[in-house]
Design an enzyme around this catalytic site. Structure first.
Site, PDB file in Angstrom:
ATOM      1  N   GLU A   9      11.200   3.361 -12.754  1.00 52.73           N
ATOM      2  CA  GLU A   9      11.038   2.423 -14.784  1.00 52.73           C
ATOM      3  C   GLU A   9      12.069   1.775 -14.273  1.00 52.73           C
ATOM      4  O   GLU A   9      11.887  -0.025 -14.912  1.00 52.73           O
ATOM      5  CB  GLU A   9      12.194   3.935 -15.252  1.00 52.73           C
ATOM      6  CG  GLU A   9      12.062   3.259 -16.504  1.00 52.73           C
ATOM      7  CD  GLU A   9      11.126   2.365 -17.881  1.00 52.73           C
ATOM      8  OE1 GLU A   9      10.008   2.445 -16.971  1.00 52.73           O
ATOM      9  OE2 GLU A   9      11.355   1.357 -18.573  1.00 52.73           O
ATOM     10  N   TRP A  23       9.754   3.123 -42.381  1.00 55.96           N
ATOM     11  CA  TRP A  23       8.955   3.072 -40.961  1.00 55.96           C
ATOM     12  C   TRP A  23       8.909   4.809 -41.521  1.00 55.96           C
ATOM     13  O   TRP A  23       9.699   5.618 -41.570  1.00 55.96           O
ATOM     14  CB  TRP A  23      10.057   2.979 -40.826  1.00 55.96           C
ATOM     15  CG  TRP A  23       9.947   3.594 -39.203  1.00 55.96           C
ATOM     16  CD1 TRP A  23      10.495   4.769 -37.978  1.00 55.96           C
ATOM     17  CD2 TRP A  23       9.137   2.484 -37.858  1.00 55.96           C
ATOM     18  NE1 TRP A  23       9.982   4.212 -37.118  1.00 55.96           N
ATOM     19  CE2 TRP A  23       9.596   3.167 -37.028  1.00 55.96           C
ATOM     20  CE3 TRP A  23       8.104   1.817 -38.466  1.00 55.96           C
ATOM     21  CZ2 TRP A  23       8.681   3.223 -35.800  1.00 55.96           C
ATOM     22  CZ3 TRP A  23       7.495   1.578 -36.693  1.00 55.96           C
ATOM     23  CH2 TRP A  23       7.135   2.118 -35.711  1.00 55.96           C
ATOM     24  N   ASN A  54      17.249   5.492 -45.925  1.00 54.21           N
ATOM     25  CA  ASN A  54      16.848   5.359 -44.359  1.00 54.21           C
ATOM     26  C   ASN A  54      17.349   6.537 -43.375  1.00 54.21           C
ATOM     27  O   ASN A  54      19.354   7.248 -43.951  1.00 54.21           O
ATOM     28  CB  ASN A  54      17.396   4.069 -44.163  1.00 54.21           C
ATOM     29  CG  ASN A  54      17.237   4.026 -42.833  1.00 54.21           C
ATOM     30  OD1 ASN A  54      16.387   4.283 -41.816  1.00 54.21           O
ATOM     31  ND2 ASN A  54      18.257   3.072 -41.957  1.00 54.21           N
ATOM     32  N   GLY A  55      16.978   6.895 -42.994  1.00 51.10           N
ATOM     33  CA  GLY A  55      17.276   8.224 -42.419  1.00 51.10           C
ATOM     34  C   GLY A  55      16.359   9.902 -41.704  1.00 51.10           C
ATOM     35  O   GLY A  55      15.254   9.895 -42.469  1.00 51.10           O
ATOM     36  N   GLU A  65       9.146  -7.269 -15.477  1.00 52.75           N
ATOM     37  CA  GLU A  65       8.642  -7.447 -17.071  1.00 52.75           C
ATOM     38  C   GLU A  65       9.947  -8.786 -17.837  1.00 52.75           C
ATOM     39  O   GLU A  65       8.962  -9.349 -18.702  1.00 52.75           O
ATOM     40  CB  GLU A  65       8.340  -6.278 -17.972  1.00 52.75           C
ATOM     41  CG  GLU A  65       9.451  -5.362 -18.201  1.00 52.75           C
ATOM     42  CD  GLU A  65       8.742  -4.536 -19.402  1.00 52.75           C
ATOM     43  OE1 GLU A  65       7.621  -4.799 -19.563  1.00 52.75           O
ATOM     44  OE2 GLU A  65       9.354  -3.143 -19.173  1.00 52.75           O
ATOM     45  N   LYS A  78       3.898  -6.036 -26.968  1.00 48.56           N
ATOM     46  CA  LYS A  78       4.726  -4.743 -27.498  1.00 48.56           C
ATOM     47  C   LYS A  78       3.302  -3.843 -27.819  1.00 48.56           C
ATOM     48  O   LYS A  78       3.179  -1.931 -26.579  1.00 48.56           O
ATOM     49  CB  LYS A  78       4.921  -4.649 -28.471  1.00 48.56           C
ATOM     50  CG  LYS A  78       5.950  -3.909 -29.006  1.00 48.56           C
ATOM     51  CD  LYS A  78       7.065  -3.499 -27.995  1.00 48.56           C
ATOM     52  CE  LYS A  78       7.843  -2.092 -28.241  1.00 48.56           C
ATOM     53  NZ  LYS A  78       8.859  -2.107 -27.258  1.00 48.56           N
ATOM     54  N   LYS A  83      12.053  -2.718 -15.566  1.00 56.23           N
ATOM     55  CA  LYS A  83      12.496  -3.369 -16.648  1.00 56.23           C
ATOM     56  C   LYS A  83      12.650  -4.716 -15.752  1.00 56.23           C
ATOM     57  O   LYS A  83      12.521  -5.845 -16.740  1.00 56.23           O
ATOM     58  CB  LYS A  83      13.804  -2.065 -16.886  1.00 56.23           C
ATOM     59  CG  LYS A  83      13.441  -1.357 -17.843  1.00 56.23           C
ATOM     60  CD  LYS A  83      13.665  -1.557 -19.267  1.00 56.23           C
ATOM     61  CE  LYS A  83      12.509  -1.455 -19.441  1.00 56.23           C
ATOM     62  NZ  LYS A  83      11.011  -1.125 -19.556  1.00 56.23           N
ATOM     63  N   ARG A 133      12.261  -5.184 -39.587  1.00 57.37           N
ATOM     64  CA  ARG A 133      12.818  -3.352 -38.566  1.00 57.37           C
ATOM     65  C   ARG A 133      11.585  -2.638 -39.054  1.00 57.37           C
ATOM     66  O   ARG A 133      12.144  -2.536 -37.716  1.00 57.37           O
ATOM     67  CB  ARG A 133      14.092  -2.733 -39.485  1.00 57.37           C
ATOM     68  CG  ARG A 133      15.139  -3.709 -39.967  1.00 57.37           C
ATOM     69  CD  ARG A 133      15.960  -3.411 -41.253  1.00 57.37           C
ATOM     70  NE  ARG A 133      16.168  -2.371 -41.357  1.00 57.37           N
ATOM     71  CZ  ARG A 133      17.050  -1.400 -41.456  1.00 57.37           C
ATOM     72  NH1 ARG A 133      18.582  -2.141 -40.767  1.00 57.37           N
ATOM     73  NH2 ARG A 133      17.369  -0.155 -40.842  1.00 57.37           N
ATOM     74  N   HIS A 144       7.409   4.172   6.491  1.00 58.59           N
ATOM     75  CA  HIS A 144       6.400   4.035   6.961  1.00 58.59           C
ATOM     76  C   HIS A 144       5.796   3.334   6.372  1.00 58.59           C
ATOM     77  O   HIS A 144       4.467   2.776   6.556  1.00 58.59           O
ATOM     78  CB  HIS A 144       5.594   5.454   5.913  1.00 58.59           C
ATOM     79  CG  HIS A 144       6.435   7.212   6.201  1.00 58.59           C
ATOM     80  ND1 HIS A 144       5.469   7.595   7.217  1.00 58.59           N
ATOM     81  CD2 HIS A 144       6.786   7.417   5.608  1.00 58.59           C
ATOM     82  CE1 HIS A 144       6.158   8.696   7.825  1.00 58.59           C
ATOM     83  NE2 HIS A 144       7.154   8.490   6.682  1.00 58.59           N
ATOM     84  N   CYS A 185      13.215   2.536 -42.100  1.00 57.60           N
ATOM     85  CA  CYS A 185      13.565   2.098 -43.327  1.00 57.60           C
ATOM     86  C   CYS A 185      14.207   0.745 -43.133  1.00 57.60           C
ATOM     87  O   CYS A 185      15.200   0.835 -42.822  1.00 57.60           O
ATOM     88  CB  CYS A 185      13.642   2.850 -44.120  1.00 57.60           C
ATOM     89  SG  CYS A 185      12.132   4.476 -43.576  1.00 57.60           S
TER      90      CYS A 185
HETATM   91  C1  AGP Z   1       7.319  -1.353 -21.182  1.00 60.28           C
HETATM   92  O1  AGP Z   1       8.466  -1.856 -21.204  1.00 60.28           O
HETATM   93  C2  AGP Z   1       6.724  -2.275 -21.001  1.00 60.28           C
HETATM   94  N1  AGP Z   1       6.203  -2.803 -22.912  1.00 60.28           N
HETATM   95  C3  AGP Z   1       5.131  -1.333 -20.744  1.00 60.28           C
HETATM   96  O2  AGP Z   1       4.685  -0.375 -19.886  1.00 60.28           O
HETATM   97  C4  AGP Z   1       4.339   0.392 -22.036  1.00 60.28           C
HETATM   98  O3  AGP Z   1       5.483   0.873 -21.685  1.00 60.28           O
HETATM   99  C5  AGP Z   1       2.952   0.328 -21.662  1.00 60.28           C
HETATM  100  O4  AGP Z   1       2.628  -1.039 -22.916  1.00 60.28           O
HETATM  101  C6  AGP Z   1       2.457   1.762 -22.727  1.00 60.28           C
HETATM  102  O5  AGP Z   1       2.857   1.158 -23.980  1.00 60.28           O
HETATM  103  P1  AGP Z   1       2.734   2.327 -25.050  1.00 60.28           P
HETATM  104  O6  AGP Z   1       3.897   3.542 -24.614  1.00 60.28           O
HETATM  105  O7  AGP Z   1       2.916   1.827 -26.255  1.00 60.28           O
HETATM  106  O8  AGP Z   1       1.510   2.977 -24.969  1.00 60.28           O
END
Ligand code: AGP
Length: 608
Positions: free
Chosen positions: A481, A75, A101-102, A488, A603, A485, A27, A504, A2
């Site tokens: 993960e 938010w 906010n919180g 990407e 995103k 990271k 934000r 293998h 928020c």
């Molecule tokens: C993660 O860093 C990526 N941006 C991507 O893999 C993301 O996790 C995936 O698209 C799922 O998004 P969501 O959690 O909004 O469903």
């Protein structure tokens, strides 16, 4: 997160509030509103949706005359996005208007108390409870009422408060949610963050926890909870707007990495009450859990990687079989689902098309669907039978960090809760897990203090062409993960492998100088991981070992070693992911990549 803005001075407040809220749009928010004292009463205008909706209602600031006011971008955490849940929230008699906010962790108990004492409520928010509580305790001295309210509320908050009886003062309170006081000439401001007021003043006070500011147009007085005046030194802000939006960090991703301790606190604390886990209003009885033949976890990307960790954690604790699947595969595999299956859907955005479609398929087949989502009122949240929100706040950077970490903690809560109901945990184990869970934020803070070590490693390897991540059990899940990271945001090719699988096939790719990130946090598998480290070293690999501080022997084989604090094996993912995030961040930064907006990525992937 928020956004709060407040103004008191000689100019019209509404245009200044709107302008300040615009500066806080980055934000993330789902509704907005303002409250302005018009000379007689506090007038409020607020609406769901973008700030433009509010600006249109206010005729771009021409409406709502007055020279003192507070504004807010919301938010949603408690209560879906709606006009009535927007802030400012007002007390029954209209005497107080509050922006917040919180998260007020004990708002339900306070709401019950107020209802019993004749108060009525119109919204689903925790913030309205604060406005009503102020009116309940008010006996002519606002500061006294504010101090009484602070004594009752638990959680994190920044409040902006107007009281109709003292129309020449704004009251501001801070506990864990940032709040600053902007110092002008015959005008003063409050704001959640610097960008909101940077075009008006660069002199600010930063409120500390449990400080209360009483703000007039020509005087700012700050009190502690004993009503003692607190002496503050103004600080001068020399940031530009762009830096200010990222809290002074270069990228949102780094800001969000650093926000993880607070995000985890905000997510777990409201769900641990008197030493017991409370899963909000999710009813999962012992009988219902015993009915489940299996649990299926469905998600995409990093959320799917949380599912890979969750399989180990939930199966270990509850002995319920857990299947995991990427959403885009699940929905086309004619999955074996019926009403004896719990499907857990994980999504930061709550709008990922494949995940939403998988949810709908699971429901069509009769499953009970529990979702773990960061965006209140998102499509996945709305279509689930139950939702457990992560309270990470808006995540701006495409590469998820704090949402991922808070998703993990919700998984721990669910696993411990279910294992306890099934009688799989002794009370000692239950309390041990809770204690370890509560310690995660401080342990992450500790890791973040050593971020320069990752910066140094990144400086040595940011030109690598291939980087391998290997691990076993939960460390394998973390390898997935860590590899994603890196890929990407730095565009370096990388693969994650179950370490036992190396022989293998993949090991054929290891040659002189190949960088292998070896995760060896799982105590029971440490020796086996050391054998895998030896295997790759023997073929010329450079190994970055990631293990717990009690396994110093890693240094005997690995070229570099990064240590994380010890906790129970099942929660080490929350600690191991931090250096992996930082390594990826620094590598991408040194390569000059567009870290917050990597090429080809969105995103939220709202298309199939
Ligand atoms: C993660 O860093 C990526 N941006 C991507 O893999 C993301 O996790 C995936 O698209 C799922 O998004 P969501 O959690 O909004 O469903």
């Amino acid at each position: 997160m928020c956004g709060i803005v407040g103004y008191i001075g000689n100019d019209q407040a509404t245009p200044i509030l709107l302008n300040g809220l615009e500066k806080l749009e980055y934000r993330g928010y789902d509704s907005a509103g303002v409250a302005v004292y018009d000379g007689k009463h506090i007038q409020v205008e607020k609406s769901e949706g973008r700030l433009k909706v509010l600006a249109d209602l206010l005729d771009n600031g021409k409406k709502l005359p007055g020279t003192i006011g507070i504004g807010h971008t919301r938010w949603a955490t408690h209560g879906k996005p709606s006009d009535i849940n927007s802030h400012p929230q007002v007390s029954n008699l209209g005497k107080f208007a509050v922006v917040h906010n919180g998260i007020i962790e004990n708002y339900l108990a306070l709401k019950e108390f107020l209802l019993k004492n004749g108060k009525t409520f119109v919204s689903e928010t925790d913030t309205e409870v604060v406005a009503q509580l102020l009116e309940y305790y008010y006996q002519g001295d606002v500061l006294d009422a504010v101090i009484k309210v602070i004594g009752k509320v638990e959680g994190s908050y920044a409040f902006g408060i107007l009281c109709e009886d003292v129309p020449d003062q704004i009251f501001a309170v801070r506990k864990k949610s940032p709040l600053i006081i902007g110092l002008g000439k015959n005008e003063n401001f409050i704001a959640s963050d610097i960008p909101a007021i940077l075009n008006k003043t660069r002199e600010i006070y930063r409120l500390e926890n449990n400080e209360i500011a009483v703000i007039k147009n020509d005087q700012v007085t700050i009190y502690d909870l004993d009503k003692e005046v607190v002496k503050k030194t103004p600080c001068h802000i020399d940031w530009d707007i762009s830096a200010a939006e990222k809290g002074g960090y270069e990228h949102f991703m780094f800001k969000e990495i650093m926000e993880q301790p607070k995000a985890i606190c905000d997510t777990i604390h409201p769900r641990i009450q008197n030493g017991r886990i409370v899963l909000d209003d999710v009813t999962l009885t012992k009988e219902e859990i015993e009915q489940f033949k299996k649990i299926v976890i469905v998600a995409c990307g990093s959320a799917y990687h949380v599912g890979v960790v969750a399989k180990y954690v939930i199966e270990k604790m509850t002995r319920i079989p857990v299947d995991i699947d990427v959403a885009s595969e699940f929905r086309y595999r004619n999955p074996i689902i019926d009403d004896k299956v719990l499907v857990i859907v994980i999504s930061q955005s709550g709008e990922t098309a494949d995940t939403l479609a998988a949810l709908q398929e699971a429901k069509r087949l009769g499953a009970r669907v529990l979702s773990i989502v960061n965006v209140v009122g998102s499509a996945i949240a709305n279509e689930s039978d139950d939702v457990l929100y992560t309270w990470a706040g808006p995540e701006i950077s495409v590469a998820t960090t704090k949402a991922y970490s808070t998703q993990l903690t919700v998984i721990y809560l669910i696993a411990i809760y279910m294992a306890d109901l099934l009688g799989k945990l002794s009370q000692e184990e239950y309390q041990m897990y809770l204690k370890d869970l509560n310690r995660l934020p401080e342990q992450i803070e500790e890791i973040l203090k050593h971020k320069e070590q990752l910066q140094y490693l990144a400086s040595k390897y940011f030109n690598a062409k291939d980087i391998f991540f290997i691990g076993r059990n939960i460390d394998y899940a973390m390898s997935l993960e860590g590899s994603l990271k890196l890929k990407e945001i730095s565009y370096i090719h990388s693969e994650a492998y179950a370490a036992g699988e190396l022989k293998h096939g993949t090991i054929s790719l290891i040659e002189d100088g190949t960088l292998v990130v070896a995760l060896a946090t799982q105590d029971i598998l440490f020796e086996k991981m050391m054998s895998n480290v030896e295997e790759v070293v023997a073929r010329g690999a450079v190994v970055l070992g990631l293990t717990t501080e009690d396994h110093k022997e890693m240094e005997q084989s690995a070229t570099h070693t990064f240590y994380i604090p010890r906790t129970n094996d099942l929660m080490l993912a929350s600690l191991a992911v931090i250096p992996l995030q930082l390594f990826a961040y620094y590598v991408a930064s040194m390569k000059g990549c567009d870290i917050d907006k990597p090429r080809n990525l969105a995103k939220s992937v709202t298309v199939e």
